[in-house]
Enzyme design. Structure first.
Site, PDB file in Angstrom:
ATOM      1  N   GLU D  83      78.404 -21.421  42.489  1.00 35.84           N
ATOM      2  CA  GLU D  83      79.777 -21.828  42.180  1.00 35.84           C
ATOM      3  C   GLU D  83      80.308 -22.909  43.119  1.00 35.84           C
ATOM      4  O   GLU D  83      81.522 -23.027  43.312  1.00 35.84           O
ATOM      5  CB  GLU D  83      80.699 -20.611  42.229  1.00 35.84           C
ATOM      6  CG  GLU D  83      80.331 -19.564  41.185  1.00 35.84           C
ATOM      7  CD  GLU D  83      81.445 -18.562  41.026  1.00 35.84           C
ATOM      8  OE1 GLU D  83      81.990 -18.453  39.911  1.00 35.84           O
ATOM      9  OE2 GLU D  83      81.772 -17.879  42.014  1.00 35.84           O
ATOM     10  N   HIS D 102      87.062 -19.225  48.317  1.00 35.61           N
ATOM     11  CA  HIS D 102      86.954 -18.509  47.043  1.00 35.61           C
ATOM     12  C   HIS D 102      86.561 -17.068  47.334  1.00 35.61           C
ATOM     13  O   HIS D 102      85.609 -16.817  48.067  1.00 35.61           O
ATOM     14  CB  HIS D 102      85.900 -19.152  46.149  1.00 35.61           C
ATOM     15  CG  HIS D 102      85.540 -18.282  44.980  1.00 35.61           C
ATOM     16  ND1 HIS D 102      86.457 -17.962  44.002  1.00 35.61           N
ATOM     17  CD2 HIS D 102      84.396 -17.625  44.648  1.00 35.61           C
ATOM     18  CE1 HIS D 102      85.871 -17.173  43.105  1.00 35.61           C
ATOM     19  NE2 HIS D 102      84.629 -16.949  43.481  1.00 35.61           N
ATOM     20  N   HIS D 104      86.861 -12.572  45.897  1.00 39.96           N
ATOM     21  CA  HIS D 104      87.149 -11.564  44.873  1.00 39.96           C
ATOM     22  C   HIS D 104      88.032 -10.486  45.486  1.00 39.96           C
ATOM     23  O   HIS D 104      87.909  -9.312  45.141  1.00 39.96           O
ATOM     24  CB  HIS D 104      85.841 -10.923  44.384  1.00 39.96           C
ATOM     25  CG  HIS D 104      84.771 -11.885  44.004  1.00 39.96           C
ATOM     26  ND1 HIS D 104      83.438 -11.565  44.020  1.00 39.96           N
ATOM     27  CD2 HIS D 104      84.833 -13.182  43.584  1.00 39.96           C
ATOM     28  CE1 HIS D 104      82.714 -12.615  43.633  1.00 39.96           C
ATOM     29  NE2 HIS D 104      83.546 -13.605  43.371  1.00 39.96           N
ATOM     30  N   HIS D 174      88.010 -12.257  37.869  1.00 35.17           N
ATOM     31  CA  HIS D 174      87.070 -12.835  38.814  1.00 35.17           C
ATOM     32  C   HIS D 174      87.596 -12.814  40.256  1.00 35.17           C
ATOM     33  O   HIS D 174      86.990 -12.202  41.116  1.00 35.17           O
ATOM     34  CB  HIS D 174      86.745 -14.264  38.352  1.00 35.17           C
ATOM     35  CG  HIS D 174      85.710 -14.968  39.159  1.00 35.17           C
ATOM     36  ND1 HIS D 174      84.974 -16.014  38.679  1.00 35.17           N
ATOM     37  CD2 HIS D 174      85.282 -14.790  40.438  1.00 35.17           C
ATOM     38  CE1 HIS D 174      84.130 -16.446  39.612  1.00 35.17           C
ATOM     39  NE2 HIS D 174      84.305 -15.723  40.678  1.00 35.17           N
TER      40      HIS D 174
END
Lengths: 245, 245, 245, 245
Positions: D83, D102, D104, D174
């Site tokens: 990603e 980034h 979760h 996500h």
């Protein structure tokens, strides 16, 4: 120096009682407050418990023997817990009980103050809760300006009456008290009563939970009673790893 | 001393199985209870699992081999888990399965007891939940006075039937069982099923969640299967840092 | 090097103040932000507090003395907290107060932003909350484009006015400030205000909670005031075990 | 061996980037998954990020340089994150951004899947959320059978478009991505976005929360930007104490 009477008691029980204090702290059942006792196997008219202090710090030397009416057995006894009457009066009312844990564990408190919410056994780990935990309302005995503490034999007796034949009694705005046929069982119950409260609270927000049937509660509690050393050995190792024992 | 049969098995698998026990404890999936097994790569008619004890304390010497019907392979085998039939009957019913984790992880319990709440995949980490986890009701087979334990081949078969072709089956008032095509995958699923339960419970209180589409569930599960060593390496290091391995 | 004025203060108080910083971090009341102060016992017109830094890292050398109007006592003083006016103006308005804790502890925040939810004493551990915590709305003084910080004597005075004769005041979208008649009591209150918020939030979702009566709040707070060293000794040991002290 | 291009970059930034990986793990923002990057100060057309692995285990030798279109700069580069397009396309679309996280993180997930619940700034610690976090719906670009991963420049561009001029964008089912004008700020934002989600979720269950006004959001974010080293120093110490650095 350990209380003279305590020193004569079963060394294995004494070791378990010290461990119980630390395990209950390690698992978040007690913080600076709360206490655990065992009936003296040599003399059922007295019980062994720490002097007034934080459970996590209890060593063998801090244990003392107390009569069921709340009077320390030894002369020159250290300061006992204000709420020792919780233990004494339950031992007096329940000859079958040999261990008692009193705590303010966090997930149980909400169930003590909301009359429409009864703590019930959600999973097989908490079958000992039976048909639902009774709630002790101290105001009924001590009036509206009480300090919430079970600080007298009279209040201890009222609590023991609320407990009745159950294994656990909630105390409104205060916490809970669980009893056991042995010390490890009482610790197990204190731990999983808290777990059950947390899970039941979640379940009640998802919808209407299916609780254990009375038969499932009895049978699963019996099955777990045969497995208590499995948890105990784990917890004993965990406090050792943390340097608590 | 390790079970003779186990000693002949794949050393890498044995190491992973010991690690799996500790990882599941470290991540809060199991406590004193719960178990994890792997099918014997040398003989698919048996599986390897710890003797009856707390997972966190399992060493290689505690592993034993059990036949799919629940009978230990070795003479003089140690005491096996009462619920070994969970593992054996799932391996029997599902030739594709090579690893099984059974746990009482906390956030999943509420979903086992509220019929209107189905565990569904909320994020790409839990695509393996598929179209929603089935729930096994032990009362249907064992009647209303059962002890909640999968303690017989018959109950194991009923559980395997509830599982069907899914990767996870919830067990009412008890916990869950997840399966994997390899051991690390089964551990991953046990961990993220619990994470999903916690997040789904929160989401349901905020409003009506959008779940993964069937296609998203399949595709994200596939993508994650290719990344499992990333988590495994982290968890292995974490238990080493904690002195658990 | 410790502030010269601080060096002359009561060594026991200084030690407690350093410990208080670490205890509040250890218990999750403060993170990188939040602060705790004690009125100077030698001169009630000033208070002792850390220079601007994360509480967990505070040592004796980081303490400084500040006048009630917010001006550091020493020349060449280090950078003080922007929000020292919380402390100074409360000491000015409340001669009975000798310790102040300001924090953003997590469970309290929701009670600061929902006007219909008042923080009230749910259990005997939090009787000090009295008849419910007032909420300070900074917009009333600073207008709608303020930066939420109590960064001036004027804002400190407005906060002190909201506090009134209470032991705790919530701050909308910010956190809370608690006061004590001694430092250990203020720390105790900061810890159990957070515990109470967490439990009250749970209880409100179960139904309508029974709160302490005014009499119970007063009496239980009094009883706990006599037991504060029990918690303090535990917490002091806990930070030592963690290498924080 | 560190990527040759990385080795030439600012050593202080490299150290911060390694620390950022461990801090984000230590604070529960990332687990085995998630990533953090910084734009290369020597060449704004590339960014520095770990090779594909668990953030907690990242060392300097694991860092690599990647071009904004997702191609590794070095020949023989290690396997990059699938990603990486999250980072590259945001740097391309937002010249003002020099760091990206980034994750979760758990409390944010529910806000990504419930369309009626918008993440908004509840306290002064999270003013950077502004007027509410936008949500990226990957299905709009990738269709209903996608694997939820931002695995192409096209998906990265769609995400960057959802982010727009905000500091944070949620990703349905996500997680989230936050950006910063420097690395420490991006880490701070990732941490407090999660804190805000947890608190907002609680507040929404208590009633209707008062959020920061637009002015309060801007001003409090500005004030916190001046204090970021306070948290950073604490977190750096915390990972050192845990043996993570």
């Amino acid at each position: 120096m350990t209380d003279r009477v305590v020193a004569e008691a079963n060394p294995a029980l004494i070791e378990d009682l010290v461990d119980a204090n630390r395990i209950l702290y390690h698992l978040g059942v007690v913080d600076g407050f709360g206490h655990v006792s065992a009936r003296d196997p040599n003399d059922p008219s007295r019980f062994i418990i720490s002097r007034s202090m934080a459970p996590a710090l209890v060593t063998m030397a801090d244990l003392m023997a107390i009569r069921l009416d709340g009077r320390p057995v030894s002369d020159n006894a250290p300061t006992p817990y204000l709420e020792r009457f919780i233990h004494g009066e339950i031992y007096a009312a329940r000859p079958d009980v040999v261990a008692v844990v009193h705590s303010h564990s966090s997930a149980i408190i909400p169930f003590t103050v909301v009359p429409t919410a009864t703590l019930k056994p959600l999973s097989h780990m908490s079958g000992f809760i039976g048909d639902g935990a009774p709630v002790f309302e101290i105001r009924d005995t001590a009036g509206p300006n009480n300090d919430m503490l079970v600080r007298s034999p009279e209040l201890g007796r009222a609590l023991a009456k609320s407990l009745g034949a159950h294994n656990i009694v909630l105390m409104r705005g205060h916490g809970s008290t669980v009893v056991g046929f042995n010390l490890r069982q009482a610790v197990y119950r204190a731990v999983y009563a808290e777990v059950n409260a947390r899970q039941q609270s979640e379940a009640l927000r998802l919808g209407t939970p299916i609780y254990l049937t009375p038969g499932e509660a009895v049978e699963s509690a019996k099955a777990n009673d045969g497995q208590q050393d499995r948890s105990w050995n784990l917890w004993k190792r965990a406090i050792a790893d943390k340097g608590l024992a």
